[in-house]
Design a protein around this motif. Sequence first.
Motif, short mmCIF file in Angstrom:
data_model
loop_
_atom_site.label_atom_id
_atom_site.label_comp_id
_atom_site.label_asym_id
_atom_site.label_seq_id
_atom_site.Cartn_x
_atom_site.Cartn_y
_atom_site.Cartn_z
N SER A 138 2.97 2.37 3.16
CA SER A 138 2.41 2.42 4.51
C SER A 138 2.24 1.02 5.08
O SER A 138 2.32 0.80 6.28
CB SER A 138 1.06 3.14 4.51
N VAL A 139 1.97 0.05 4.21
CA VAL A 139 1.76 -1.31 4.69
C VAL A 139 2.20 -2.30 3.62
O VAL A 139 1.98 -2.08 2.42
CB VAL A 139 0.26 -1.54 5.06
N GLY A 162 0.85 -1.19 0.00
CA GLY A 162 0.00 0.00 0.00
C GLY A 162 0.88 1.24 0.00
O GLY A 162 1.67 1.42 0.92
N HIS A 221 3.32 -2.64 9.14
CA HIS A 221 2.63 -1.37 8.93
C HIS A 221 3.52 -0.27 9.48
O HIS A 221 4.09 -0.40 10.56
CB HIS A 221 1.27 -1.35 9.64
#
Lengths: 148, 148, 86, 86
Positions: A93-94, A34, A82
């Motif tokens: 972000s993750v 992500g 994360h």
Amino acid sequence: MHDIFEITREPIDKQGLEQRLLTGAAGAMVTFDGVVRNQTKGRPVVTLQYEAYVPMAIKEMERLGREIREKWPDVDRIGMIHRFGELKISESSVVIVITSPHRKVAFEACHYAIDRLKQTVPIWKKEVFADGEEWVEGSQGEITKQTI
Amino acid sequence: MHDIFEITREPIDKQGLEQRLLTGAAGAMVTFDGVVRNQTKGRPVVTLQYEAYVPMAIKEMERLGREIREKWPDVDRIGMIHRFGELKISESSVVIVITSPHRKVAFEACHYAIDRLKQTVPIWKKEVFADGEEWVEGSQGEITKQTI
Amino acid sequence: MSVEAIWIKILLFGACREAAGIEELDYQLAPSSTAESAWTELKNRFPDLARFDRSILMAVNEEHTGRDTILSSGDTLAIFPPVSGG
Amino acid sequence: MSVEAIWIKILLFGACREAAGIEELDYQLAPSSTAESAWTELKNRFPDLARFDRSILMAVNEEHTGRDTILSSGDTLAIFPPVSGG
């Protein structure tokens, strides 16, 4: 089991995570990454700020890991990292990695993992625009229904 | 469009591929990594040997890329690298990366991409065991039905 | 063969290449020959190919094609088992 | 408050933390207080929290929980908006 669940302020070492999870039993590795998008509904994003309730977030990721193993017993390894703090465009972000002997399980489990992580793991994000900032609204009530 | 389709004898640079594909428009990157498993139906594998009809394989990957863009117009970037030659356990034979603004499209397109690649891209593999070797049988007829 | 004979290149891959023991041949065929007729001649020359009769796939000039395709001089005909990459 | 009063720790996160302007408080409550009653007291002290009334989620000792949970001395009660990570 050598699954990995981490919350970190540092940039996520995706390649390192993948290498730590890869065993000879795996034939497929599916990775979800992500990353911070440059806009939200056409409004340019400057940074995203993530806040985490760290010890609970780790517990919830571990719980999600157990849930995945129940649903997909063929999963070989699970990894989730994360990040929190301030993230720039295109930073991760993750990252979620699932390995399994065959690809279908890895795809399904990885997709499920990120969907559930966004419902249950106590992390919040705020979008910072050139002219203001806004907390992103989570989808309400889904935790209650599914995990209590 | 800056999609990437490659056939190579060298180890696949997965991280490099991902970096070449990442743009500010992406919010999700899904990566499929097909790695050599240590066994097939309980029989220990020593190496896998991949053979490719290189120019046609590139054309077929490009065709698959166009098919993906038709089905999922929201896809941002597509990358596929398939390796040939002799591969050891845990080495990557194929890496497929899809980026998109949101995750659902990236997951669906990436899963579809590897399913179709295995049906249409002219590459063959032979499993080498301690006591013999065997060509892996592809699933017959699916190319004819869907791409001619 | 008539003066209008065509020359094609044949490529074999995977288990077919291994069974024939050769990966590339230049082949002379009668005009208007099909991919199927090229395959028939190939089987005569390399009898070990016969077992692939039902499963092989073909491509002409790097495009998947059917067995009834009519070949032209200069074409490259690739013959191979169902693909198994990934 | 009676001698049996309980002490809990309250943590606030995200937009709730920002609205209250504080992330952690030690709080004294009557015995057998629920998470809901702690929230009510908190809203009295930080009126800007009232707008989260319908949406907040709670966790006791790092486990998601309902508002009717009865608190014990030493518990950590976390209050936060629906999560939005990923």
